[in-house]
Scaffold this motif. Structure first.
Motif, PDB file in Angstrom:
ATOM      1  N   GLU A 101      16.781 -28.307   6.337  1.00 14.76           N
ATOM      2  CA  GLU A 101      17.893 -27.682   7.065  1.00 14.76           C
ATOM      3  C   GLU A 101      17.503 -26.312   7.595  1.00 14.76           C
ATOM      4  O   GLU A 101      17.778 -25.971   8.745  1.00 14.76           O
ATOM      5  CB  GLU A 101      19.129 -27.588   6.163  1.00 14.76           C
ATOM      6  N   ARG A 102      16.845 -25.518   6.727  1.00 13.50           N
ATOM      7  CA  ARG A 102      16.447 -24.168   7.157  1.00 13.50           C
ATOM      8  C   ARG A 102      15.554 -24.212   8.384  1.00 13.50           C
ATOM      9  O   ARG A 102      15.614 -23.374   9.263  1.00 13.50           O
ATOM     10  CB  ARG A 102      15.722 -23.443   6.017  1.00 13.50           C
ATOM     11  N   ALA A 103      14.689 -25.249   8.435  1.00 16.32           N
ATOM     12  CA  ALA A 103      13.750 -25.351   9.551  1.00 16.32           C
ATOM     13  C   ALA A 103      14.403 -25.944  10.799  1.00 16.32           C
ATOM     14  O   ALA A 103      13.825 -25.929  11.883  1.00 16.32           O
ATOM     15  CB  ALA A 103      12.556 -26.198   9.133  1.00 16.32           C
ATOM     16  N   GLY A 104      15.598 -26.469  10.638  1.00 22.62           N
ATOM     17  CA  GLY A 104      16.268 -27.091  11.783  1.00 22.62           C
ATOM     18  C   GLY A 104      15.807 -28.515  12.052  1.00 22.62           C
ATOM     19  O   GLY A 104      15.877 -29.016  13.179  1.00 22.62           O
ATOM     20  N   THR A 138       7.419 -25.592   2.898  1.00 24.81           N
ATOM     21  CA  THR A 138       7.889 -25.800   1.529  1.00 24.81           C
ATOM     22  C   THR A 138       7.458 -24.582   0.720  1.00 24.81           C
ATOM     23  O   THR A 138       6.594 -23.816   1.150  1.00 24.81           O
ATOM     24  CB  THR A 138       7.299 -27.068   0.908  1.00 24.81           C
ATOM     25  N   ARG A 139       8.073 -24.413  -0.454  1.00 27.56           N
ATOM     26  CA  ARG A 139       7.838 -23.178  -1.196  1.00 27.56           C
ATOM     27  C   ARG A 139       7.283 -23.438  -2.580  1.00 27.56           C
ATOM     28  O   ARG A 139       7.569 -24.465  -3.193  1.00 27.56           O
ATOM     29  CB  ARG A 139       9.165 -22.410  -1.309  1.00 27.56           C
ATOM     30  N   VAL A 188       7.976 -27.279   8.888  1.00 27.60           N
ATOM     31  CA  VAL A 188       8.971 -27.229   7.810  1.00 27.60           C
ATOM     32  C   VAL A 188       8.256 -26.695   6.566  1.00 27.60           C
ATOM     33  O   VAL A 188       7.594 -27.432   5.862  1.00 27.60           O
ATOM     34  CB  VAL A 188       9.545 -28.629   7.509  1.00 27.60           C
ATOM     35  N   ASP A 248      17.138 -28.587   1.622  1.00 19.44           N
ATOM     36  CA  ASP A 248      17.306 -27.186   1.980  1.00 19.44           C
ATOM     37  C   ASP A 248      16.196 -26.743   2.950  1.00 19.44           C
ATOM     38  O   ASP A 248      16.471 -26.106   3.979  1.00 19.44           O
ATOM     39  CB  ASP A 248      17.250 -26.367   0.680  1.00 19.44           C
ATOM     40  N   ALA A 249      14.967 -27.105   2.641  1.00 21.31           N
ATOM     41  CA  ALA A 249      13.846 -26.723   3.511  1.00 21.31           C
ATOM     42  C   ALA A 249      13.993 -27.378   4.886  1.00 21.31           C
ATOM     43  O   ALA A 249      13.737 -26.752   5.926  1.00 21.31           O
ATOM     44  CB  ALA A 249      12.529 -27.143   2.869  1.00 21.31           C
TER      45      ALA A 249
END
Lengths: 386, 161
Positions: free
Chosen positions: A155-158, A141-142, A139, A152-153
């Protein structure tokens, strides 16, 4: 049978940092900002207690879960993070927090289970999950989120489909922290998607400008969370190898089953040191935290001046600056080491999200930090980057 | 409290530049300079000196701690005696202390003879001084917060996770 490595071991790539060791060996003037441990020695009172325990011949095993007095002291200590755990059933003392992490993976991860690993991450989580037979789901992070974990991170990663989540905040390698406000939606996500949470809080005490918050303190989280902490970082006891896990009784029972057949008990001498560390070393811990904070401000402001952007890390003892355009992090780290004798860790060692960054540890005295930053400045100047 | 922080840093290393002190404290460099100037002005910061380990130097340097007992009278107080003693360049430190004796005086010279002569010829004859006990420094292990050992080698690995 020959000694052929198991499939699980074969799956783990060798450490990406090894070749850097060899380059560092070639120079005798290396300043290392590559270390993940304090430069301070263990507070003397704690060392003295360890020595005394040896003189008194306290060298037998302790209870599997650790000495009762130590568990009581830990229970008392963690109340500062709004955590309440029963020393009799909900605390297990381990050989470093790393053992606690390993116990949790082996106790709760079944083959085929997916563990979401928040990256950039301490290098042990991925392999630990693999050894336990689980699948790793990175997962990322930014930097624009200051490397905090967001829904959001996830969810994006599933991660909604994962079985467990493991993270470390304050974070190694980025220095990021999660405030109570940041944790709230993550806790809600974990409850909604029924994730177990492995929260590595080994750097909890090293939180600057604010208080450390633990996810286990949120409603409905205690029963699904294992908290890892220990004495290595805040009490400068890395080599004494002492950590602990906090979890509900049935979870500690499960971890203890692995622990009693593998480690049996954590080192007795170290337990005596830890007991004293909690009893009387608070002042020294505070003074170390103050020193780290000074260095943190110094290093952050130097990187800003050098045009290497660096979000304001507020925890652990790392900053995570961005390498200049035209460099990847490994090349930068290698050339800096070869030419200037400054050791930093390329960010990609900590997962894909770390590419383009360097982990710079400020667990080093100010004099060395000043010199190291001056060398980085001259490295950049020679390349017309400054 | 920036004053206190700046002071702590100067005590740690008086050669930190004002730019570094600004980075460490988060203050503007101008504020750091003003703070230091104010500390000097107010007499809080009285000077900056090197901490020397004389044992590492070939030239001999003799240092002694001298205990002094004094008697006071209506015209003469501790401060009067102190100001008289402090004027001697051989005296590097002078403090009024509690306990068995009154003043704790540090003296430096190039030889034992020089220091002994100073104590017996310049200090002992001062009328208010009733007794002197001279302790020669044999080895210094720590001065001004700085340990004189070989230093703790940093034996950490250059990289660790």
């Amino acid at each position: 049978m020959t000694l052929e490595q198991s499939a699980r071991v074969a799956e783990i790539p060798p450490s990406g940092i090894r070749r850097f060791f060899e380059i560092a060996e070639e120079r005798d003037d290396v300043i290392s900002l590559g270390v993940g441990e304090p430069d301070f020695s263990t507070p003397w009172a704690a060392r003295d207690a360890a020595i005394k325990s040896l003189e008194l011949g306290k060298t037998s095993y302790t209870a599997n879960r650790g000495m009762r007095e130590l568990r009581e002291a830990i229970a008392e200590y963690v109340t500062r993070f709004d955590l309440a755990y029963d020393p009799d059933g909900e605390i297990i003392v381990t050989t470093g927090a790393s053992e606690a992490v390993d116990l949790a993976f082996r106790a709760f991860v079944d083959p085929g289970d997916t563990v979401a690993v928040v990256e950039p991450a301490y290098i042990s989580y991925g392999p630990g999950v693999t050894f336990a037979g689980g699948e790793v789901l990175p997962v990322p992070t930014r930097e624009e989120d200051e490397f905090r974990l967001t829904v959001d991170a996830l969810e994006r990663a599933g991660a909604a489909d994962a079985d467990a989540l493991v993270y470390c905040y304050p974070n190694n390698p980025t220095g990021a922290v999660m405030s109570e406000t940041d944790l709230e939606p993550v806790a809600a996500f974990a409850r909604e998607h029924d994730l177990a949470v492995f929260a590595d809080e080994i750097y909890a005490e090293l939180t600057y400008e604010g208080e450390h918050a633990s996810i286990a303190a949120f409603e409905g989280m205690r029963e699904r969370t294992v908290v890892f902490n220990g004495f290595s970082k805040a009490h400068a006891m890395t080599g004494l190898r002492l950590g602990y896990a906090l979890a509900p009784e049935s979870a500690v029972d499960a971890m203890n089953r692995v622990h009693q057949y593998s480690m049996l008990s954590a080192p007795t001498t170290a337990q005596y040191a830890a007991l004293e560390a909690l009893a009387s070393c608070e002042g020294e811990v505070e003074s170390m935290v103050e020193q780290y904070d000074r260095r943190r401000r110094f290093v952050l402001s130097r990187f800003e001046e050098l045009g290497m952007p660096c979000f304001e890390a507020r925890g652990a003892f790392y900053v995570f600056p961005t390498v200049p355009d035209g460099f990847d992090c490994e090349t930068f780290a290698e050339e800096l080491l070869r030419e200037k004798g400054v050791a930093v860790v390329p960010g990609n060692v900590f997962g894909a999200g770390g590419e383009g960054h360097l982990r710079v540890s400020y667990a080093t005295g100010l004099d060395d930090l000043r010199e190291a930053l001056a060398r980085i400045e001259s490295f950049l100047t020679e390349r017309d980057l400054l | 409290m920036s004053e206190r922080e700046v002071l702590e840093l100067l005590r740690e290393n008086a050669r930190y530049g004002t730019d570094d002190i600004a980075r460490i404290t988060g203050l503007d460099e101008d504020d750091v300079e003003a703070t230091i100037a104010a500390l000097e002005e107010a007499g809080v910061v009285r000077g900056y000196q090197a901490v020397v380990d004389w044992d590492e130097l070939e030239d001999e340097r003799v240092r002694a701690v001298v205990e002094l007992n004094v008697t006071l009278d209506r015209e003469t107080g501790y401060a009067d005696i102190a100001s008289r003693l402090a004027r001697f360049p051989e005296v590097t430190a002078l403090r009024l202390v509690s306990g068995d004796y009154d003043f704790d005086m540090e003296v430096e010279g190039d030889s034992i003879r020089e220091v002994s002569r100073f104590v017996s010829e310049k200090v002992a004859p001062v009328p208010e001084i009733t007794q002197t006990v001279t302790h020669y420094v044999m080895t210094a292990y720590k001065e001004n917060g700085i340990e004189f050992g070989d230093g703790d080698e940093d034996d950490r690995l250059s990289y660790s996770p």
